[in-house]
Design a protein around this motif. Structure first.
Motif, PDB file in Angstrom:
ATOM      1  N   GLY A  82      -7.928 102.790  22.983  1.00 54.20           N
ATOM      2  CA  GLY A  82      -9.162 102.728  22.655  1.00 54.20           C
ATOM      3  C   GLY A  82      -9.460 101.423  22.213  1.00 54.20           C
ATOM      4  N   GLU A  83      -9.022 100.697  21.371  1.00 55.25           N
ATOM      5  CA  GLU A  83      -9.304  99.341  20.926  1.00 55.25           C
ATOM      6  C   GLU A  83      -9.393  98.450  21.769  1.00 55.25           C
ATOM      7  N   ARG A  84      -8.359  98.391  22.745  1.00 55.17           N
ATOM      8  CA  ARG A  84      -8.560  97.571  23.884  1.00 55.17           C
ATOM      9  C   ARG A  84      -9.661  97.823  24.759  1.00 55.17           C
ATOM     10  N   HIS A  85     -10.029  99.096  24.952  1.00 58.74           N
ATOM     11  CA  HIS A  85     -11.481  99.241  25.792  1.00 58.74           C
ATOM     12  C   HIS A  85     -12.486  98.689  24.864  1.00 58.74           C
ATOM     13  N   ALA A  86     -12.616  98.918  23.646  1.00 62.15           N
ATOM     14  CA  ALA A  86     -13.752  98.557  22.759  1.00 62.15           C
ATOM     15  C   ALA A  86     -13.626  96.979  22.669  1.00 62.15           C
ATOM     16  N   THR A  87     -12.727  96.503  22.615  1.00 65.39           N
ATOM     17  CA  THR A  87     -12.620  94.997  22.791  1.00 65.39           C
ATOM     18  C   THR A  87     -13.226  94.637  24.079  1.00 65.39           C
ATOM     19  N   GLY A  88     -12.861  95.232  25.292  1.00 70.51           N
ATOM     20  CA  GLY A  88     -13.408  94.857  26.534  1.00 70.51           C
ATOM     21  C   GLY A  88     -14.992  94.806  26.409  1.00 70.51           C
ATOM     22  N   ILE A  89     -15.378  95.785  25.873  1.00 74.96           N
ATOM     23  CA  ILE A  89     -17.062  95.730  25.446  1.00 74.96           C
ATOM     24  C   ILE A  89     -17.413  94.656  24.724  1.00 74.96           C
ATOM     25  N   ALA A  90     -16.885  94.308  23.580  1.00 69.45           N
ATOM     26  CA  ALA A  90     -17.207  93.040  22.995  1.00 69.45           C
ATOM     27  C   ALA A  90     -17.111  91.760  23.744  1.00 69.45           C
ATOM     28  N   ARG A  91     -16.093  91.793  24.567  1.00 70.70           N
ATOM     29  CA  ARG A  91     -15.769  90.824  25.480  1.00 70.70           C
ATOM     30  C   ARG A  91     -16.955  90.552  26.685  1.00 70.70           C
ATOM     31  N   ASP A  92     -17.231  91.694  27.188  1.00 69.20           N
ATOM     32  CA  ASP A  92     -18.205  91.731  28.171  1.00 69.20           C
ATOM     33  C   ASP A  92     -19.651  91.158  27.523  1.00 69.20           C
ATOM     34  N   VAL A  93     -19.937  91.831  26.297  1.00 69.96           N
ATOM     35  CA  VAL A  93     -21.257  91.489  25.684  1.00 69.96           C
ATOM     36  C   VAL A  93     -21.315  90.074  25.462  1.00 69.96           C
ATOM     37  N   VAL A  94     -20.245  89.387  24.920  1.00 72.39           N
ATOM     38  CA  VAL A  94     -20.024  87.876  24.434  1.00 72.39           C
ATOM     39  C   VAL A  94     -20.198  87.086  25.786  1.00 72.39           C
ATOM     40  N   ARG A  95     -19.548  87.372  26.672  1.00 70.13           N
ATOM     41  CA  ARG A  95     -19.396  86.547  27.798  1.00 70.13           C
ATOM     42  C   ARG A  95     -21.114  86.582  28.828  1.00 70.13           C
ATOM     43  N   GLU A  96     -21.711  87.501  28.590  1.00 71.07           N
ATOM     44  CA  GLU A  96     -22.876  87.637  28.965  1.00 71.07           C
ATOM     45  C   GLU A  96     -24.153  87.077  28.269  1.00 71.07           C
ATOM     46  N   THR A  97     -23.776  86.778  27.071  1.00 74.79           N
ATOM     47  CA  THR A  97     -24.744  86.369  26.006  1.00 74.79           C
ATOM     48  C   THR A  97     -24.471  84.777  25.790  1.00 74.79           C
ATOM     49  N   LEU A  98     -23.171  84.312  25.343  1.00 71.50           N
ATOM     50  CA  LEU A  98     -22.971  83.042  24.752  1.00 71.50           C
ATOM     51  C   LEU A  98     -22.586  82.081  26.180  1.00 71.50           C
ATOM     52  N   GLU A  99     -22.875  80.885  26.097  1.00 71.35           N
ATOM     53  CA  GLU A  99     -22.734  79.888  27.069  1.00 71.35           C
ATOM     54  C   GLU A  99     -21.162  79.447  26.842  1.00 71.35           C
ATOM     55  N   ASP A 100     -20.770  79.293  25.563  1.00 73.32           N
ATOM     56  CA  ASP A 100     -19.376  78.857  25.068  1.00 73.32           C
ATOM     57  C   ASP A 100     -19.000  79.960  24.275  1.00 73.32           C
ATOM     58  N   PRO A 101     -18.242  81.019  24.569  1.00 77.00           N
ATOM     59  CA  PRO A 101     -17.626  81.980  23.785  1.00 77.00           C
ATOM     60  C   PRO A 101     -16.477  81.680  23.164  1.00 77.00           C
ATOM     61  N   SER A 102     -15.773  80.280  23.373  1.00 76.20           N
ATOM     62  CA  SER A 102     -14.434  79.982  22.971  1.00 76.20           C
ATOM     63  C   SER A 102     -14.349  80.143  21.378  1.00 76.20           C
ATOM     64  N   ASN A 103     -15.336  79.837  20.531  1.00 69.62           N
ATOM     65  CA  ASN A 103     -15.198  79.924  19.271  1.00 69.62           C
ATOM     66  C   ASN A 103     -15.328  81.356  18.787  1.00 69.62           C
ATOM     67  N   THR A 104     -15.405  82.567  19.427  1.00 69.22           N
ATOM     68  CA  THR A 104     -15.646  83.839  19.135  1.00 69.22           C
ATOM     69  C   THR A 104     -14.491  84.614  19.177  1.00 69.22           C
ATOM     70  N   VAL A 105     -14.157  85.677  17.981  1.00 66.21           N
ATOM     71  CA  VAL A 105     -13.020  86.341  18.053  1.00 66.21           C
ATOM     72  C   VAL A 105     -13.681  87.728  18.489  1.00 66.21           C
ATOM     73  N   LEU A 106     -12.784  88.478  19.409  1.00 64.79           N
ATOM     74  CA  LEU A 106     -13.314  89.691  19.960  1.00 64.79           C
ATOM     75  C   LEU A 106     -12.426  90.629  19.228  1.00 64.79           C
ATOM     76  N   MET A 107     -13.296  92.029  18.983  1.00 63.77           N
ATOM     77  CA  MET A 107     -12.448  93.052  18.190  1.00 63.77           C
ATOM     78  C   MET A 107     -12.916  94.371  18.657  1.00 63.77           C
ATOM     79  N   GLY A 108     -12.002  95.281  18.863  1.00 65.26           N
ATOM     80  CA  GLY A 108     -12.438  96.698  19.020  1.00 65.26           C
ATOM     81  C   GLY A 108     -11.693  97.593  17.969  1.00 65.26           C
ATOM     82  N   ARG A 109     -12.361  98.565  17.636  1.00 63.70           N
ATOM     83  CA  ARG A 109     -12.053  99.392  16.807  1.00 63.70           C
ATOM     84  C   ARG A 109     -12.469 101.102  17.385  1.00 63.70           C
TER      85      ARG A 109
END
Length: 166
Positions: A82-109
């Motif tokens: 579940g946390e892996r899936h939730a982290t995947g959601i955060a990743r998808d949102v960040v990838r589609e929002t930020l040009e450079d997501p390298s300074n962003t930590v992704l988390m799922g709970r």
């Protein structure tokens, strides 16, 4: 200090993620983007996986991700899944929002979103919580609960609410 941005995965790109990244850059601190899979959704996945041995369920694409992935056979759906899936959601949102997501930590709970967001803000000593919300009519506010409203009323630190139409 950390800037904690909570996302629901429904709004992509996310203005909340943009504001969170801007705040983190301005303060020179870590930006964490968190998605919480609600407990009831987790339980549905767990029931589907545990209902019969080897039953096929869809991986992240079945929960919020536009990225299609093949089915896999599972015997048990765990909190870690579940946390892996939730982290995947955060990743998808960040990838589609930020040009450079390298300074962003992704988390799922997994859990109740308001409780998990506030607990993560405490764990990380977040300087700000950044959340999205939808503008609603007075009737809508009176009839329906709001995670955004609950966070605004319960947080013990500044909350930045980025409101959208809807």
């Amino acid at each position: 200090m950390t800037i904690l941005t909570a996302v629901d995965g429904e709004t992509i790109p996310s203005e909340a993620v943009e504001r969170g990244a801007e705040l983190a850059a301005a303060f020179g601190v870590e930006h964490v983007v968190l998605h919480v899979m609600p407990q009831d959704v987790f339980e549905e996945f767990r029931s589907a996986a545990g209902g019969s041995s080897g039953r096929s369920i869809t991986t992240p694409a079945s929960y919020g991700s536009g990225e299609k992935r093949p089915h896999r056979d599972v015997d048990e759906y765990t909190i870690e899944d579940g946390e892996r899936h939730a982290t995947g959601i955060a990743r998808d949102v960040v990838r589609e929002t930020l040009e450079d997501p390298s300074n962003t930590v992704l988390m799922g709970r997994v859990g109740e979103p308001v409780e998990e967001i506030l607990a993560e803000a405490d764990r990380r000593d977040a300087g700000y919580i950044v959340i999205g919300g939808r503008k609603r009519s007075p009737t809508g506010k009176a009839l329906f609960g709001s995670k955004t409203q609950s966070i605004l009323l319960s947080a013990d630190r500044p909350v930045v609410a980025v409101m959208s139409e809807g």
